[in-house]
Motif scaffolding. Structure first.
Motif, PDB file in Angstrom:
ATOM      1  N   LEU A  61       0.814  -1.219   0.000  1.00 48.13           N
ATOM      2  CA  LEU A  61       0.000   0.000   0.000  1.00 48.13           C
ATOM      3  C   LEU A  61       0.846   1.267   0.000  1.00 48.13           C
ATOM      4  N   ALA A  62       2.172   1.126  -0.045  1.00 45.79           N
ATOM      5  CA  ALA A  62       3.054   2.289  -0.012  1.00 45.79           C
ATOM      6  C   ALA A  62       2.921   3.100  -1.302  1.00 45.79           C
ATOM      7  N   ASN A  63       2.670   4.397  -1.130  1.00 43.48           N
ATOM      8  CA  ASN A  63       2.571   5.330  -2.260  1.00 43.48           C
ATOM      9  C   ASN A  63       1.532   4.898  -3.298  1.00 43.48           C
ATOM     10  N   VAL A  64       0.446   4.288  -2.824  1.00 41.75           N
ATOM     11  CA  VAL A  64      -0.620   3.836  -3.714  1.00 41.75           C
ATOM     12  C   VAL A  64      -1.827   4.756  -3.546  1.00 41.75           C
ATOM     13  N   LYS A  65      -2.442   5.137  -4.640  1.00 43.36           N
ATOM     14  CA  LYS A  65      -3.623   5.991  -4.576  1.00 43.36           C
ATOM     15  C   LYS A  65      -4.783   5.232  -3.942  1.00 43.36           C
ATOM     16  N   MET A  66      -5.414   5.856  -2.951  1.00 44.39           N
ATOM     17  CA  MET A  66      -6.550   5.255  -2.255  1.00 44.39           C
ATOM     18  C   MET A  66      -7.807   6.082  -2.523  1.00 44.39           C
ATOM     19  N   SER A  67      -8.942   5.443  -2.456  1.00 45.45           N
ATOM     20  CA  SER A  67     -10.207   6.147  -2.675  1.00 45.45           C
ATOM     21  C   SER A  67     -11.336   5.393  -1.987  1.00 45.45           C
ATOM     22  N   MET A  68     -12.551   5.917  -2.135  1.00 38.22           N
ATOM     23  CA  MET A  68     -13.707   5.255  -1.533  1.00 38.22           C
ATOM     24  C   MET A  68     -14.083   4.013  -2.331  1.00 38.22           C
ATOM     25  N   ASN A  69     -14.410   2.950  -1.625  1.00 35.20           N
ATOM     26  CA  ASN A  69     -14.868   1.731  -2.274  1.00 35.20           C
ATOM     27  C   ASN A  69     -16.040   2.064  -3.213  1.00 35.20           C
ATOM     28  N   PRO A  70     -15.972   1.674  -4.496  1.00 35.32           N
ATOM     29  CA  PRO A  70     -17.012   2.058  -5.462  1.00 35.32           C
ATOM     30  C   PRO A  70     -18.429   1.669  -5.046  1.00 35.32           C
ATOM     31  N   PHE A  71     -18.617   0.509  -4.447  1.00 32.36           N
ATOM     32  CA  PHE A  71     -19.957   0.110  -4.013  1.00 32.36           C
ATOM     33  C   PHE A  71     -20.465   1.005  -2.883  1.00 32.36           C
ATOM     34  N   ASP A  72     -19.546   1.480  -2.025  1.00 32.08           N
ATOM     35  CA  ASP A  72     -19.938   2.389  -0.949  1.00 32.08           C
ATOM     36  C   ASP A  72     -20.278   3.768  -1.513  1.00 32.08           C
ATOM     37  N   GLU A  73     -19.592   4.151  -2.565  1.00 27.42           N
ATOM     38  CA  GLU A  73     -19.888   5.423  -3.234  1.00 27.42           C
ATOM     39  C   GLU A  73     -21.318   5.407  -3.769  1.00 27.42           C
ATOM     40  N   ILE A  74     -21.736   4.264  -4.300  1.00 27.82           N
ATOM     41  CA  ILE A  74     -23.111   4.096  -4.771  1.00 27.82           C
ATOM     42  C   ILE A  74     -24.085   4.212  -3.596  1.00 27.82           C
ATOM     43  N   ALA A  75     -23.704   3.668  -2.441  1.00 25.86           N
ATOM     44  CA  ALA A  75     -24.540   3.742  -1.245  1.00 25.86           C
ATOM     45  C   ALA A  75     -24.717   5.195  -0.793  1.00 25.86           C
ATOM     46  N   VAL A  76     -23.627   5.970  -0.817  1.00 22.01           N
ATOM     47  CA  VAL A  76     -23.706   7.385  -0.449  1.00 22.01           C
ATOM     48  C   VAL A  76     -24.641   8.123  -1.410  1.00 22.01           C
ATOM     49  N   GLU A  77     -24.497   7.861  -2.693  1.00 26.34           N
ATOM     50  CA  GLU A  77     -25.343   8.507  -3.694  1.00 26.34           C
ATOM     51  C   GLU A  77     -26.816   8.179  -3.460  1.00 26.34           C
ATOM     52  N   GLU A  78     -27.117   6.923  -3.146  1.00 28.66           N
ATOM     53  CA  GLU A  78     -28.515   6.533  -2.923  1.00 28.66           C
ATOM     54  C   GLU A  78     -29.082   7.238  -1.697  1.00 28.66           C
ATOM     55  N   ALA A  79     -28.287   7.365  -0.652  1.00 31.83           N
ATOM     56  CA  ALA A  79     -28.739   8.072   0.544  1.00 31.83           C
ATOM     57  C   ALA A  79     -29.026   9.542   0.224  1.00 31.83           C
ATOM     58  N   ILE A  80     -28.166  10.148  -0.588  1.00 31.17           N
ATOM     59  CA  ILE A  80     -28.368  11.552  -0.966  1.00 31.17           C
ATOM     60  C   ILE A  80     -29.655  11.706  -1.775  1.00 31.17           C
ATOM     61  N   ARG A  81     -29.911  10.765  -2.671  1.00 32.70           N
ATOM     62  CA  ARG A  81     -31.135  10.827  -3.467  1.00 32.70           C
ATOM     63  C   ARG A  81     -32.373  10.676  -2.593  1.00 32.70           C
ATOM     64  N   LEU A  82     -32.285   9.836  -1.577  1.00 31.10           N
ATOM     65  CA  LEU A  82     -33.408   9.706  -0.648  1.00 31.10           C
ATOM     66  C   LEU A  82     -33.643  11.007   0.115  1.00 31.10           C
ATOM     67  N   LYS A  83     -32.561  11.703   0.444  1.00 33.26           N
ATOM     68  CA  LYS A  83     -32.709  12.989   1.120  1.00 33.26           C
ATOM     69  C   LYS A  83     -33.299  14.027   0.182  1.00 33.26           C
ATOM     70  N   GLU A  84     -32.874  14.006  -1.069  1.00 35.30           N
ATOM     71  CA  GLU A  84     -33.416  14.958  -2.044  1.00 35.30           C
ATOM     72  C   GLU A  84     -34.907  14.738  -2.282  1.00 35.30           C
ATOM     73  N   LYS A  85     -35.363  13.498  -2.118  1.00 37.83           N
ATOM     74  CA  LYS A  85     -36.791  13.174  -2.261  1.00 37.83           C
ATOM     75  C   LYS A  85     -37.591  13.525  -1.008  1.00 37.83           C
ATOM     76  N   GLY A  86     -36.902  13.915   0.048  1.00 38.92           N
ATOM     77  CA  GLY A  86     -37.584  14.228   1.297  1.00 38.92           C
ATOM     78  C   GLY A  86     -37.825  13.029   2.176  1.00 38.92           C
ATOM     79  N   VAL A  87     -37.278  11.880   1.794  1.00 38.47           N
ATOM     80  CA  VAL A  87     -37.448  10.658   2.586  1.00 38.47           C
ATOM     81  C   VAL A  87     -36.489  10.650   3.774  1.00 38.47           C
ATOM     82  N   ALA A  88     -35.238  10.997   3.529  1.00 34.25           N
ATOM     83  CA  ALA A  88     -34.222  11.040   4.575  1.00 34.25           C
ATOM     84  C   ALA A  88     -34.045  12.469   5.069  1.00 34.25           C
ATOM     85  N   THR A  89     -33.772  12.600   6.351  1.00 36.59           N
ATOM     86  CA  THR A  89     -33.555  13.925   6.926  1.00 36.59           C
ATOM     87  C   THR A  89     -32.089  14.176   7.258  1.00 36.59           C
TER      88      THR A  89
END
Length: 247
Positions: A28-56
């Motif tokens: 892992l030395a000097n390797v680019k790290m980022s958010m797990n792609p499946f978790d990124e999809i989870a974050v996006e879905e939560a944001i969409r639920l908030k935009e719909k007024g479902v999530a607060t």
């Protein structure tokens, strides 16, 4: 309704992992790290639920080293409201992750937990299911569609035979598949705003969770290189070659 979204810091999916010379793990030395792609999809879905007024409120949580704050800040820049880092330098196995998430879910009392179906580093595909079992909540895994209505959530699952829709009583666990959505890019103003959003730091001990390893990695090796193909003259030679390879 509060939505809890666990995210993991992994090697960027565009990077080819390198095995350490001694075979003890991935370098892992000097390797680019980022958010797990499946978790990124989870974050996006939560944001969409908030935009719909479902999530607060959207709370993102990560378990790992201090640099995992960068992953949490990315989620905050996408649209999450606050973050929790459970900091540890030790490798945390899926069961320990599930126990930590259970403790946080007990504190936060979310109506929905959305997380990636698996991480691209270990491909375990265990945490969501273990968390559902520990909490005693219903689970909808491999979600390609999520619809919240009142006190229930309908999850369309991708299964071997096609699609299956399950109706779950809230609170519930949902794990995301690739076709659920396409995550947004964080805008520069939101990246700046994310720096001032609250990010709490805890340790596994604060949550009363023991993370001692129960598994031992004996050796890590790269997959063997594919050998060159061969041409055969006819079916008989093909069958003979296949028999030779099977011996």
């Amino acid at each position: 309704m509060k939505v809890l979204v666990p995210v993991k810091r992994v090697i960027d999916y565009n990077v080819k992992p390198r095995v350490k010379a001694d075979g003890t793990g991935v370098d892992l030395a000097n390797v680019k790290m980022s958010m797990n792609p499946f978790d990124e999809i989870a974050v996006e879905e939560a944001i969409r639920l908030k935009e719909k007024g479902v999530a607060t409120e959207i709370v993102v949580v990560s378990i790992g080293v201090a640099k995992a704050q960068e992953t949490l800040r990315t989620a905050l820049a996408m649209g999450a409201d606050r973050a929790i880092l459970v900091q540890t330098d030790d490798e945390v196995e899926p069961l320990a992750v599930a126990k930590i998430l259970k403790a946080i879910a007990t504190e936060e009392a979310p109506g929905l937990v959305i997380l990636g179906k698996q991480a691209i580093d270990d491909d375990a595909n265990q945490t969501g299911q273990m968390l559902a079992a520990l909490l005693g909540w219903g689970q909808g895994t491999f979600a390609s569609k999520v619809e919240v209505s009142g006190e229930t959530v309908a999850v369309t699952r991708e299964v071997d035979g096609g699609l299956e829709t399950v109706s779950l009583k809230l609170p519930a666990i949902v794990t995301t598949d690739l076709r659920l959505n396409e995550p947004r890019y964080a805008s520069l103003p939101n990246i700046m705003k994310a720096k001032s959003k609250p990010l709490a730091t805890k340790t596994p001990a604060d949550l009363g969770v023991e993370i001692a390893s129960r598994l031992k990695t004996l050796k890590v090796t790269e997959p063997p290189k594919r050998s060159a193909g061969i041409k055969v003259a006819d079916v008989d030679e093909l069958v003979a070659r296949l028999k030779e390879m099977a011996i």
